[in-house]
Design an enzyme around this catalytic site. Structure first.
Site: not given
Ligand code: ARG
Length: 465
Positions: A26, A114, A160, A281, A287, A289, A294, A326, A329
């Protein structure tokens, strides 16, 4: 078969299979806990000294070596090696290299990886919670400032996703601030629950060495040792709760992000993104963006995945420690990393939005969004709401058939629809009049929005971090 610095060689005759060593390692992700492991060990040697297992001089010597080791870890002078299974073995190797095996070998008494790891993940997350809190505070601060700047600008309010009633832009912006305020409350309540120390639980059953767990708990700045050694080593609810709060923060950003993406479209044209917070772009030169928004939406999906992965890891585990743990994490590390990457960019994007308040105002009466105002005006003229609703419905359908606004209906036409629709109804047929009338608690009138800002500023003073 390769050499290793592992902490459990005694009863094994051969070395571990390479594939198994690779699977159990790990160190590649738990190395970030090194400084917390050193803090834990510094606290543990105080308990060993108090119980008589280390002399004053020995404890001082080890403590000095740990301070030096911490510096070397921070500077990169001491690094984990492929032979190190995890952060605990690497740092024990480091300590022994500095103080020798005899003294260094005493440190492990009365603790297990532990209880160690269960403690480290808590103090690591407590630290990270502070950083995330500061970043969320910045965003709340920006939202409150924008609300102040655009205090009385109207916009269409939606339910809505259809035009419903006009609201103030300031009201809408603050509606995104309050959930974040609650996320910060959640984080501080979580902190109180997380601030308990598993150290002293050993592998699962506690220790027979008469070590005082209060010493460790105090040295680590925690409230108290945990009451049950099996719970201390096996539970990860505190980790899961942190992941949930992180997910909620991401979801709250994502919902706002979705609106910003829509607002920036040509059809809406509510906002312009600053050049520094948008991207172009490679093929379409025109463009601009909303990538930050996003990515906020995308990160929310990934972070929810981290949370659900962690919950799935926990769901079938018998007591007490299992190696599955383990896997607790990487999901929370991913949440911490991605939130701290996202939040400053998101806050910057929001702070630099240019609002097209003319466009928002123009649209705020569209879709007969003042109809409720007419109905409530009728109620004030003592018309039962049921009739008021019906009369207003007829008015809307009349205007719709003629393709005109409610305010374009003539007095004669009003009277033909209902005797209750006197010319005085016109006073509520403006967006400004509608908004001004929403003086009820939490409503969108300027007076109530100002109340909100002062309530919010009490919890989150300007520049509060
Ligand atoms: N690396 C382990 C974890 O993250 C801690 C070590 C405990 N390992 C063990 N075999 N008891 O949970």
């Amino acid at each position: 078969m390769s050499e290793s610095s592992n902490l459990w060689g005694g009863r094994f005759s051969g070395s571990t299979n390479d594939a198994v060593a690779a699977l159990s390692r790990s160190i590649d992700f738990d190395w970030r806990l090194a400084k917390y492991d050193i803090l834990g060990t510094k606290a543990h040697i105080l308990a060993l000294k108090a119980a008589g297992y280390l002399s004053d001089a020995e404890q001082t010597r080890i403590d000095k070596a740990l301070t030096e080791l911490d510096k070397r870890v921070a500077s990169g002078m001491f690094q984990a090696k492929p032979i190190d299974e995890d952060v605990h073995s690497a740092l024990e190797r480091g300590l022994i290299e500095m103080v020798g095996p005899e003294l260094g070998g005493k440190v492990r008494a009365g603790r297990s990886r532990n209880d160690q790891i269960a403690t480290l993940i808590r103090i690591y997350l407590l630290d990270q919670a502070g950083l995330i809190r500061d970043q969320v505070l910045d965003l709340i601060d920006v939202l409150a400032t924008l609300a102040q700047e655009h205090m009385s600008a109207p916009m269409p309010g939606r339910t809505h996703f259809q035009h419903a009633q006009p609201v103030l832009l300031s009201h809408h912006l603050l509606a995104h601030a309050w959930p974040l305020v609650r996320d910060l409350e959640r984080l501080s309540e979580w902190k109180a629950r997380a601030s308990f120390s598993p150290y002293g639980a050993g592998a699962l059953a506690g220790t027979s060495l008469a070590l005082d767990p209060n010493i460790v708990s105090q040295a680590l700045g925690l409230t108290a040792p945990m009451a049950n050694s099996m719970d201390a080593t096996a539970s990860r609810d505190v980790v899961a709760e942190f992941a949930f709060i992180g997910s909620l923060i991401a979801i709250n950003l994502s919902r706002f992000a979705e609106e910003i993406i829509i607002w920036a479209s040509a059809e809406f044209n509510y906002v312009k993104l600053a050049d520094a917070f948008s991207t172009g772009s490679s093929i379409m030169p025109q463009k601009k963006n909303p990538d930050v928004a996003e990515l906020a939406r995308g990160k929310a999906g990934r972070i929810i995945g981290d949370l659900t992965g962690l919950l799935a890891t926990l769901k079938g585990l018998p007591l007490s420690y299992n190696r599955d743990l383990q896997e607790d994490k990487e999901p929370v590390f991913d949440i911490v990393d991605n939130l701290s990457l996202l939040l400053p960019a998101f806050t910057g994007m929001v702070a630099t939005l240019t609002f097209n308040t003319e466009r928002m105002e123009e649209l705020s009466s569209a879709g007969y969004s003042l109809a409720t105002d007419v109905a409530e005006w009728l109620v004030k003229q003592k018309v039962p709401f049921r009739d008021a609703h019906e009369i207003t419905g007829q008015l809307v359908s009349f205007a719709e058939a003629k393709n005109i606004e409610l305010s374009d209906v003539t007095d004669v036409e009003f009277a033909a629809i209902s005797k209750h629709l006197t010319p005085e109804v016109r006073e509520v047929l403006t967006v400004a009049g509608s908004i001004k009338s929403r003086t009820g608690a939490g409503g969108t009138s300027v007076a109530r929005v100002l109340d909100q800002i002062s309530a919010l500023r009490k919890l989150v003073p300007q520049g509060s971090r």
